[in-house]
Design a protein around this motif. Sequence first.
Motif, PDB file in Angstrom:
ATOM      1  N   ALA A 237       0.823  -1.212   0.000  1.00  0.00           N
ATOM      2  CA  ALA A 237       0.000   0.000   0.000  1.00  0.00           C
ATOM      3  C   ALA A 237       0.856   1.260   0.000  1.00  0.00           C
ATOM      4  O   ALA A 237       0.474   2.291  -0.576  1.00  0.00           O
ATOM      5  N   LEU A 238       2.021   1.197   0.622  1.00  0.00           N
ATOM      6  CA  LEU A 238       2.908   2.352   0.722  1.00  0.00           C
ATOM      7  C   LEU A 238       3.881   2.452  -0.457  1.00  0.00           C
ATOM      8  O   LEU A 238       4.651   3.411  -0.546  1.00  0.00           O
ATOM      9  N   GLY A 239       3.869   1.460  -1.319  1.00  0.00           N
ATOM     10  CA  GLY A 239       4.767   1.490  -2.469  1.00  0.00           C
ATOM     11  C   GLY A 239       6.210   1.250  -2.111  1.00  0.00           C
ATOM     12  O   GLY A 239       7.118   1.815  -2.738  1.00  0.00           O
ATOM     13  N   ILE A 240       6.458   0.401  -1.118  1.00  0.00           N
ATOM     14  CA  ILE A 240       7.820   0.118  -0.674  1.00  0.00           C
ATOM     15  C   ILE A 240       8.261  -1.211  -1.274  1.00  0.00           C
ATOM     16  O   ILE A 240       7.596  -2.242  -1.095  1.00  0.00           O
ATOM     17  N   GLY A 241       9.373  -1.194  -1.974  1.00  0.00           N
ATOM     18  CA  GLY A 241       9.872  -2.387  -2.627  1.00  0.00           C
ATOM     19  C   GLY A 241      10.318  -3.452  -1.651  1.00  0.00           C
ATOM     20  O   GLY A 241      10.614  -3.178  -0.481  1.00  0.00           O
ATOM     21  N   GLU A 242      10.398  -4.672  -2.157  1.00  0.00           N
ATOM     22  CA  GLU A 242      10.724  -5.814  -1.298  1.00  0.00           C
ATOM     23  C   GLU A 242      12.092  -5.665  -0.652  1.00  0.00           C
ATOM     24  O   GLU A 242      12.295  -6.071   0.495  1.00  0.00           O
ATOM     25  N   GLU A 243      13.038  -5.088  -1.367  1.00  0.00           N
ATOM     26  CA  GLU A 243      14.412  -4.968  -0.855  1.00  0.00           C
ATOM     27  C   GLU A 243      14.661  -3.648  -0.134  1.00  0.00           C
ATOM     28  O   GLU A 243      15.722  -3.466   0.475  1.00  0.00           O
ATOM     29  N   GLU A 244      13.719  -2.707  -0.207  1.00  0.00           N
ATOM     30  CA  GLU A 244      13.903  -1.419   0.465  1.00  0.00           C
ATOM     31  C   GLU A 244      13.761  -1.572   1.976  1.00  0.00           C
ATOM     32  O   GLU A 244      12.952  -2.367   2.453  1.00  0.00           O
ATOM     33  N   ARG A 245      14.523  -0.781   2.708  1.00  0.00           N
ATOM     34  CA  ARG A 245      14.434  -0.779   4.164  1.00  0.00           C
ATOM     35  C   ARG A 245      13.816   0.542   4.616  1.00  0.00           C
ATOM     36  O   ARG A 245      14.214   1.603   4.140  1.00  0.00           O
ATOM     37  N   LEU A 246      12.880   0.451   5.538  1.00  0.00           N
ATOM     38  CA  LEU A 246      12.119   1.619   5.984  1.00  0.00           C
ATOM     39  C   LEU A 246      12.353   1.881   7.466  1.00  0.00           C
ATOM     40  O   LEU A 246      12.193   0.988   8.303  1.00  0.00           O
ATOM     41  N   ILE A 247      12.723   3.125   7.769  1.00  0.00           N
ATOM     42  CA  ILE A 247      12.835   3.599   9.157  1.00  0.00           C
ATOM     43  C   ILE A 247      11.681   4.561   9.423  1.00  0.00           C
ATOM     44  O   ILE A 247      11.372   5.424   8.599  1.00  0.00           O
ATOM     45  N   VAL A 248      11.048   4.418  10.573  1.00  0.00           N
ATOM     46  CA  VAL A 248      10.023   5.356  11.030  1.00  0.00           C
ATOM     47  C   VAL A 248      10.494   5.934  12.355  1.00  0.00           C
ATOM     48  O   VAL A 248      10.897   5.194  13.257  1.00  0.00           O
ATOM     49  N   SER A 249      10.475   7.268  12.480  1.00  0.00           N
ATOM     50  CA  SER A 249      10.904   7.895  13.731  1.00  0.00           C
ATOM     51  C   SER A 249       9.913   8.959  14.158  1.00  0.00           C
ATOM     52  O   SER A 249       9.307   9.638  13.314  1.00  0.00           O
ATOM     53  N   CYS A 250       9.732   9.101  15.461  1.00  0.00           N
ATOM     54  CA  CYS A 250       8.836  10.131  16.011  1.00  0.00           C
ATOM     55  C   CYS A 250       9.092  10.239  17.508  1.00  0.00           C
ATOM     56  O   CYS A 250       9.586   9.309  18.144  1.00  0.00           O
ATOM     57  N   TRP A 251       8.718  11.409  18.043  1.00  0.00           N
ATOM     58  CA  TRP A 251       8.921  11.668  19.483  1.00  0.00           C
ATOM     59  C   TRP A 251       7.632  12.080  20.173  1.00  0.00           C
ATOM     60  O   TRP A 251       7.657  12.745  21.194  1.00  0.00           O
ATOM     61  N   GLY A 252       6.489  11.717  19.632  1.00  0.00           N
ATOM     62  CA  GLY A 252       5.214  12.084  20.240  1.00  0.00           C
ATOM     63  C   GLY A 252       4.546  13.213  19.482  1.00  0.00           C
ATOM     64  O   GLY A 252       5.120  13.817  18.567  1.00  0.00           O
ATOM     65  N   SER A 253       3.301  13.514  19.900  1.00  0.00           N
ATOM     66  CA  SER A 253       2.485  14.477  19.152  1.00  0.00           C
ATOM     67  C   SER A 253       3.051  15.888  19.197  1.00  0.00           C
ATOM     68  O   SER A 253       2.845  16.665  18.271  1.00  0.00           O
TER      69      SER A 253
END
Length: 374
Positions: free
Chosen positions: A184-200
């Motif tokens: 759904a996000l269009g991320i390839g099989e070999e791609e690596r995804l980082i998600v970062s956040c520190w709260g609202s």
Amino acid sequence: MRVIFTCGGTGGHINPALAVAKLLRERRPDSEILFIGAVDGMEQTLVPREGFRLETIKIDFFERKLTPKALFHNGKTALQIGGALRRVDAILKEFRPDVILGTGGYASFPALRQGARRGIPTAVHESNAVPGLATRMVMKKVDRILVCYDECKEQYPDPAKVSAVGMPVGEEFIFTKRADARRALGIGEEERLIVSCWGSLGAREMNKKIARFIQLESARDEFRHIHATGSYGWRWMPDLIRDMGVDLNAHPGIEMREYIYNMPELMAAADLVICRAGASTLNEVAASAVPAIIVPSPNVTDNHQEKNARILDRRGAAVVVRESECDGDSLYALARELLSDPDRLKGMRRALQDMAVLDSAERIYAILRELAAR
């Protein structure tokens, strides 16, 4: 079955109560459900939005400082308690609950205290590794204490009445499939995804460190990265990134947002999350089984975020780094180290799956039924 849920302050206290209340409404449609919270708390918005009745009391938190301003504030709070207890007594007399569940926050204390004094079965759910002030004030009086992990039981004087039930999280964190989310996000099989956040709201110093992180990764473009700045960070962080010589338009794999509204989907798709150690966040990480670098906030009571995070760290489910001991360079190096070690990431995922309690709401619901049957 007539049930009172009492909570307030933050979503981390309110959302677990809502999850159990919605399950109760589904399983026992004839149940009567009432929430008790604080005037002007987040519960004023969150609870009615889910279709539940809310009664409010006037009560505030206690400051932990000894400044004149804090002492004055605490004096006002102490004066409010008597009125809050009388208001709760009136609510209990009118509603006549079979059981009361408190899920934390200062607003939960009056109903738990008065309910226990009236002989109404009571339970408190403590989401943090160590009991907060409201829990400490009622833990000898309530019938059951519910905690997230077995390691937490030793914090209580009577372990026999403590049950490890996990913490309810949204079903999306449990059931969103990694392959579906990445597609759904269009991320390839070999791609690596980082998600970062520190709260609202964001955290200024940590956002500065992530800005350096982004500067370093822009030189390589070796993985995808989505960072949520929070409402305060959004005011200045995009300018800081530009001043550091990074044009995000030239690096489509790196994305900054004010908020992340599709967090279950992003956690399911991610290879690595970099986050704080609030109880809700850590349980969402466990439910999603996504490896994490956790930087606990040093600005919380009793250092409870680090104590929360150390439980995951000891089980090999996450890597914990103190805020004072990291910078953008070291965080980037650690992220690259983890993402280059598939076996370690698999081990972290397995550890998270082992500790995740996916039926937490069910467990709490069963305990409420047991208490109500008395």
